[in-house]
Design a protein around this motif. Structure first.
Motif, PDB file in Angstrom:
ATOM      1  N   ILE A  72     -54.385  -6.463  53.869  1.00  0.00           N
ATOM      2  CA  ILE A  72     -54.825  -7.208  52.697  1.00  0.00           C
ATOM      3  C   ILE A  72     -55.833  -6.395  51.881  1.00  0.00           C
ATOM      4  CG2 ILE A  72     -56.123  -9.253  51.950  1.00  0.00           C
ATOM      5  CD1 ILE A  72     -54.811 -10.693  54.408  1.00  0.00           C
ATOM      6  N   VAL A  73     -56.783  -5.772  52.570  1.00  0.00           N
ATOM      7  CA  VAL A  73     -57.787  -4.953  51.875  1.00  0.00           C
ATOM      8  C   VAL A  73     -57.116  -3.792  51.140  1.00  0.00           C
ATOM      9  CG1 VAL A  73     -59.767  -3.410  52.190  1.00  0.00           C
ATOM     10  CG2 VAL A  73     -59.680  -5.596  53.397  1.00  0.00           C
ATOM     11  N   ALA A  74     -56.157  -3.147  51.800  1.00  0.00           N
ATOM     12  CA  ALA A  74     -55.501  -1.987  51.189  1.00  0.00           C
ATOM     13  C   ALA A  74     -54.638  -2.375  50.000  1.00  0.00           C
ATOM     14  CB  ALA A  74     -54.654  -1.264  52.237  1.00  0.00           C
ATOM     15  N   ALA A 110     -63.208   6.545  45.169  1.00  0.00           N
ATOM     16  CA  ALA A 110     -63.038   5.427  46.095  1.00  0.00           C
ATOM     17  C   ALA A 110     -63.789   4.196  45.604  1.00  0.00           C
ATOM     18  CB  ALA A 110     -63.521   5.819  47.484  1.00  0.00           C
ATOM     19  N   ASP A 111     -63.130   3.066  45.691  1.00  0.00           N
ATOM     20  CA  ASP A 111     -63.725   1.821  45.219  1.00  0.00           C
ATOM     21  C   ASP A 111     -63.878   0.774  46.319  1.00  0.00           C
ATOM     22  OD1 ASP A 111     -60.894   1.926  45.105  1.00  0.00           O
ATOM     23  OD2 ASP A 111     -60.822   0.162  43.839  1.00  0.00           O
ATOM     24  N   VAL A 112     -63.499   1.133  47.548  1.00  0.00           N
ATOM     25  CA  VAL A 112     -63.718   0.249  48.691  1.00  0.00           C
ATOM     26  C   VAL A 112     -64.235   1.083  49.855  1.00  0.00           C
ATOM     27  CG1 VAL A 112     -62.728  -1.429  50.287  1.00  0.00           C
ATOM     28  CG2 VAL A 112     -61.794  -1.234  47.974  1.00  0.00           C
ATOM     29  N   LEU A 113     -65.310   0.606  50.463  1.00  0.00           N
ATOM     30  CA  LEU A 113     -65.865   1.240  51.655  1.00  0.00           C
ATOM     31  C   LEU A 113     -65.526   0.356  52.850  1.00  0.00           C
ATOM     32  CD1 LEU A 113     -67.721   3.470  52.892  1.00  0.00           C
ATOM     33  CD2 LEU A 113     -69.640   1.897  52.515  1.00  0.00           C
ATOM     34  N   CYS A 114     -64.843   0.925  53.840  1.00  0.00           N
ATOM     35  CA  CYS A 114     -64.349   0.151  54.979  1.00  0.00           C
ATOM     36  C   CYS A 114     -65.120   0.526  56.238  1.00  0.00           C
ATOM     37  CB  CYS A 114     -62.854   0.405  55.174  1.00  0.00           C
ATOM     38  SG  CYS A 114     -61.844  -0.114  53.760  1.00  0.00           S
ATOM     39  N   LEU A 115     -65.782  -0.451  56.840  1.00  0.00           N
ATOM     40  CA  LEU A 115     -66.638  -0.215  57.995  1.00  0.00           C
ATOM     41  C   LEU A 115     -66.210  -1.081  59.163  1.00  0.00           C
ATOM     42  CD1 LEU A 115     -70.093  -0.484  56.160  1.00  0.00           C
ATOM     43  CD2 LEU A 115     -68.869   1.638  56.703  1.00  0.00           C
ATOM     44  N   VAL A 116     -66.260  -0.525  60.355  1.00  0.00           N
ATOM     45  CA  VAL A 116     -66.101  -1.319  61.569  1.00  0.00           C
ATOM     46  C   VAL A 116     -67.503  -1.621  62.081  1.00  0.00           C
ATOM     47  CG1 VAL A 116     -65.232  -1.358  63.930  1.00  0.00           C
ATOM     48  CG2 VAL A 116     -63.860  -0.308  62.128  1.00  0.00           C
ATOM     49  N   GLN A 117     -67.922  -2.864  61.970  1.00  0.00           N
ATOM     50  CA  GLN A 117     -69.296  -3.216  62.349  1.00  0.00           C
ATOM     51  C   GLN A 117     -69.523  -2.983  63.830  1.00  0.00           C
ATOM     52  OE1 GLN A 117     -70.798  -5.860  64.321  1.00  0.00           O
ATOM     53  NE2 GLN A 117     -72.819  -5.037  63.737  1.00  0.00           N
ATOM     54  N   ASN A 118     -68.516  -3.302  64.632  1.00  0.00           N
ATOM     55  CA  ASN A 118     -68.650  -3.150  66.079  1.00  0.00           C
ATOM     56  C   ASN A 118     -67.428  -2.418  66.603  1.00  0.00           C
ATOM     57  OD1 ASN A 118     -68.781  -4.016  69.039  1.00  0.00           O
ATOM     58  ND2 ASN A 118     -70.638  -4.916  68.208  1.00  0.00           N
ATOM     59  N   LEU A 159     -74.366  -8.300  52.494  1.00  0.00           N
ATOM     60  CA  LEU A 159     -74.267  -6.847  52.595  1.00  0.00           C
ATOM     61  C   LEU A 159     -72.823  -6.343  52.510  1.00  0.00           C
ATOM     62  CD1 LEU A 159     -76.934  -6.064  55.345  1.00  0.00           C
ATOM     63  CD2 LEU A 159     -77.161  -5.947  52.849  1.00  0.00           C
ATOM     64  N   ALA A 160     -71.861  -7.243  52.430  1.00  0.00           N
ATOM     65  CA  ALA A 160     -70.463  -6.829  52.273  1.00  0.00           C
ATOM     66  C   ALA A 160     -69.711  -7.908  51.505  1.00  0.00           C
ATOM     67  CB  ALA A 160     -69.802  -6.572  53.616  1.00  0.00           C
ATOM     68  N   ASP A 161     -68.544  -7.531  51.010  1.00  0.00           N
ATOM     69  CA  ASP A 161     -67.731  -8.432  50.198  1.00  0.00           C
ATOM     70  C   ASP A 161     -66.573  -9.034  50.986  1.00  0.00           C
ATOM     71  OD1 ASP A 161     -68.947  -7.810  47.433  1.00  0.00           O
ATOM     72  OD2 ASP A 161     -68.498  -5.835  48.260  1.00  0.00           O
ATOM     73  N   VAL A 162     -66.158  -8.374  52.047  1.00  0.00           N
ATOM     74  CA  VAL A 162     -65.065  -8.859  52.882  1.00  0.00           C
ATOM     75  C   VAL A 162     -65.480  -8.699  54.341  1.00  0.00           C
ATOM     76  CG1 VAL A 162     -62.628  -8.639  53.490  1.00  0.00           C
ATOM     77  CG2 VAL A 162     -63.368  -8.097  51.157  1.00  0.00           C
ATOM     78  N   TRP A 163     -65.335  -9.771  55.103  1.00  0.00           N
ATOM     79  CA  TRP A 163     -65.602  -9.750  56.536  1.00  0.00           C
ATOM     80  C   TRP A 163     -64.402 -10.387  57.226  1.00  0.00           C
ATOM     81  CZ3 TRP A 163     -70.595  -8.247  58.410  1.00  0.00           C
ATOM     82  CH2 TRP A 163     -71.594  -8.129  57.440  1.00  0.00           C
ATOM     83  N   PHE A 164     -64.000  -9.847  58.351  1.00  0.00           N
ATOM     84  CA  PHE A 164     -62.880 -10.464  59.048  1.00  0.00           C
ATOM     85  C   PHE A 164     -62.978 -10.206  60.549  1.00  0.00           C
ATOM     86  CE2 PHE A 164     -61.506  -6.360  57.320  1.00  0.00           C
ATOM     87  CZ  PHE A 164     -61.030  -5.708  58.439  1.00  0.00           C
ATOM     88  N   ALA A 165     -62.348 -11.120  61.301  1.00  0.00           N
ATOM     89  CA  ALA A 165     -62.348 -11.000  62.761  1.00  0.00           C
ATOM     90  C   ALA A 165     -61.232 -11.844  63.340  1.00  0.00           C
ATOM     91  CB  ALA A 165     -63.683 -11.455  63.342  1.00  0.00           C
ATOM     92  N   ARG A 189     -62.156  -8.677  42.048  1.00  0.00           N
ATOM     93  CA  ARG A 189     -61.394  -7.436  42.176  1.00  0.00           C
ATOM     94  C   ARG A 189     -59.903  -7.732  42.357  1.00  0.00           C
ATOM     95  NH1 ARG A 189     -62.123  -2.409  44.544  1.00  0.00           N
ATOM     96  NH2 ARG A 189     -64.088  -2.343  43.383  1.00  0.00           N
ATOM     97  N   ALA A 190     -59.590  -8.717  43.193  1.00  0.00           N
ATOM     98  CA  ALA A 190     -58.190  -9.079  43.415  1.00  0.00           C
ATOM     99  C   ALA A 190     -57.530  -9.495  42.109  1.00  0.00           C
ATOM    100  CB  ALA A 190     -58.087 -10.206  44.444  1.00  0.00           C
ATOM    101  N   HIS A 191     -58.244 -10.248  41.306  1.00  0.00           N
ATOM    102  CA  HIS A 191     -57.694 -10.648  40.004  1.00  0.00           C
ATOM    103  C   HIS A 191     -57.495  -9.445  39.088  1.00  0.00           C
ATOM    104  CE1 HIS A 191     -57.378 -14.987  40.216  1.00  0.00           C
ATOM    105  NE2 HIS A 191     -58.590 -15.081  40.749  1.00  0.00           N
ATOM    106  N   SER A 192     -58.437  -8.510  39.104  1.00  0.00           N
ATOM    107  CA  SER A 192     -58.325  -7.347  38.218  1.00  0.00           C
ATOM    108  C   SER A 192     -57.162  -6.448  38.613  1.00  0.00           C
ATOM    109  CB  SER A 192     -59.630  -6.556  38.211  1.00  0.00           C
ATOM    110  OG  SER A 192     -59.854  -5.922  39.461  1.00  0.00           O
TER     111      SER A 192
END
Length: 340
Positions: A72-74, A110-118, A159-165, A189-192
Motif C-alpha cells: 500500500i505504501v509503495a 525520495a518522498d517517503v521514508l520507510c522505517l522498521v521501528q522494531n 512522528l510518522a504519517d503511516v503506522w502498521f502492524a 498524498r494518496a489523493h495527489s
C-alpha cells in the motif's frame, strides 16, 4: 507449552472464549455490509484510538497483513521513490519489495521514508529520539513498520504519517489481520497521486472505512477478536510501563547472570523493548532450544544472518510474569548443569 516465539506468539487466553462467542452469536456469519458488522468495525476503530492513544485525526483501517501495508505504501503513497534505512532482515525485505513495485530511479527525490521501528530479526529498535530526528530532517512522508511493537509500547504518533502492524504479536491475537493507521497528510498524498486501481489502493480502503465497511470480504472473526481484546487490555501508557520494566529486567538478567549466552545487541540505546535477542555458539543454541522444548517452553528461532547463533524471546503483553519467571529459572538451571 509456554511460547516465547516472537510471532505468531502467545494469544491472550480469553481469545478462545471470544471466538466461541463469535460463533454462538452468529458474528462469523454476518454479512460484512450489514449494520451489525459495521458497528463492530466502528467500535474497534474507536477502541484503537482510545486504548492506543491515537490522535483523533489519524485514520484507522484493517487489512490482511503488514506485508500488504508495504504494498500500500509503495503503490498509493510513493510518488517518486522511497528510502529504506534498515538494521535487519525485515527492513531489507521491505526495501526489496517496495523497489519491485516502485523502482528507485532517483533516490535524491525520495518522498517517503520507510522505517522498521522494531527489527524482529535481531532485537533492535528505533528510539523515539531517532524518530524525532528523522521527522525534523525529512520533509516527505514517514511510514513505520511497527509489527513487533504496536500495542506493546507507546508511540508519539505525530512522528510518522503511516503506522502498521499485524496482530499476532503485541496484540495477542492469531495471525491474519493488520492495523493500518495513517495521518491526514498521508491521505492528502494518496489523493495527489490518485492511485485507485487495486482492491487495496489506499483511496479505495479509505472510502470504505469512512463508512465502516471494507473493500473486500474481511477477516471478520479477526476484527471481532481485536475488538474484544481491546476492550480487555489496559491503556497503552500502562502497558508501555510494564513492557519496559520487563525488558529492563531481561537485559539485566543476561548482563548479570551466568547463562552461557550473551545479548546480541551491545548498544543499550538500540535494544528492543519487545524482542530480546540472545547469542551463543551454534551447538549451544541448538541444545538450549531442544532442552527448553522438553521443559515445555518454546524459544524463538534466530532469523536471517543470526538463524543458527541466536534465540529470541518475545516480551509481549500476553505473556505473564509467571511464565517469564519460569523461563528465567529454566535458563539458570540449564546453565548450571551438564549440557551435552
Amino acid at each position: 507449552m509456554i511460547t516465547f516465539y516472537p510471532g505468531p506468539s502467545k494469544v491472550y487466553p480469553q481469545v478462545a472464549e471470544y471466538a466461541t462467542d463469535a460463533v454462538r452469536q452468529g458474528i462469523v456469519s454476518m454479512n460484512h455490509r450489514s449494520a451489525g458488522f459495521m458497528d463492530i468495525v466502528k467500535e474497534t476503530i474507536r477502541l484503537i484510538h482510545e486504548k492506543l492513544d491515537v490522535p483523533a485525526d489519524y485514520h484507522v483501517a484493517f487489512v490482511s497483513s503488514a506485508t500488504e501495508c508495504w504494498e500500500i505504501v509503495a503503490q498509493s503513497l510513493t510518488a517518486e521513490a522511497s528510502l529504506h534505512p534498515f538494521s535487519g532482515a525485515f527492513g531489507k525485505k521491505w526495501a526489496e519489495y517496495a523497489y519491485r513495485i516502485k523502482p528507485p530511479m532517483n533516490l535524491s527525490e525520495a518522498d517517503v521514508l520507510c522505517l522498521v521501528q522494531n527489527e524482529t530479526s535481531n532485537g533492535t529498535q528505533v528510539s523515539e529520539q531517532t524518530m524525532a530526528q528523522f521527522r525534523r530532517d525529512f520533509s516527505g512522508l514517514i511510514a513505520v513498520d511497527a509489527v513487533s511493537s504496536m500495542a506493546g509500547i507507546r508511540f508519539n504518533w505525530d512522528l510518522a504519517d503511516v503506522w502498521f502492524a499485524s496482530v499476532q504479536k503485541c496484540f495477542g491475537l492469531p495471525a491474519g489481520l493488520a492495523v493500518l493507521i495513517y495521518s491526514p497528510a498521508a491521505l492528502e498524498r494518496a489523493h495527489s497521486i490518485g492511485e485507485n486501481t487495486h482492491y487495496n489502493s489506499l483511496l479505495f480502503i479509505h472510502e470504505n472505512f469512512e463508512k465502516f465497511q471494507t473493500p473486500y470480504t474481511p477477516n471478520g472473526l479477526g476484527i471481532y477478536l481485536l475488538m474484544r481484546v481491546l476492550q480487555q487490555i489496559k491503556p497503552i501508557v500502562e502497558i508501555d510501563r510494564m513492557t519496559k520494566k520487563r525488558s529492563s529486567d531481561w537485559y539485566t538478567f543476561f548482563d548479570t547472570r551466568s547463562t552461557g549466552f550473551k545479548l546480541l545487541i551491545n548498544d543499550r540505546a538500540t535494544r528492543s523493548d519487545t524482542v530480546i535477542a540472545v547469542e551463543g555458539s551454534e551447538p549451544a543454541i541448538k541444545a538450549i532450544k531442544t532442552a527448553a522444548h522438553q521443559a515445555g517452553i518454546t524459544l524463538g528461532n534466530g532469523y536471517g544472518d543470526w538463524k543458527n547463533t541466536t534465540f529470541r524471546i518475545a516480551n509481549f503483553p500476553a505473556i505473564t510474569d509467571e511464565e517469564i519467571e519460569q523461563l528465567k529459572n529454566f535458563l539458570v538451571t540449564w546453565s548450571s548443569g551438564p549440557q551435552d
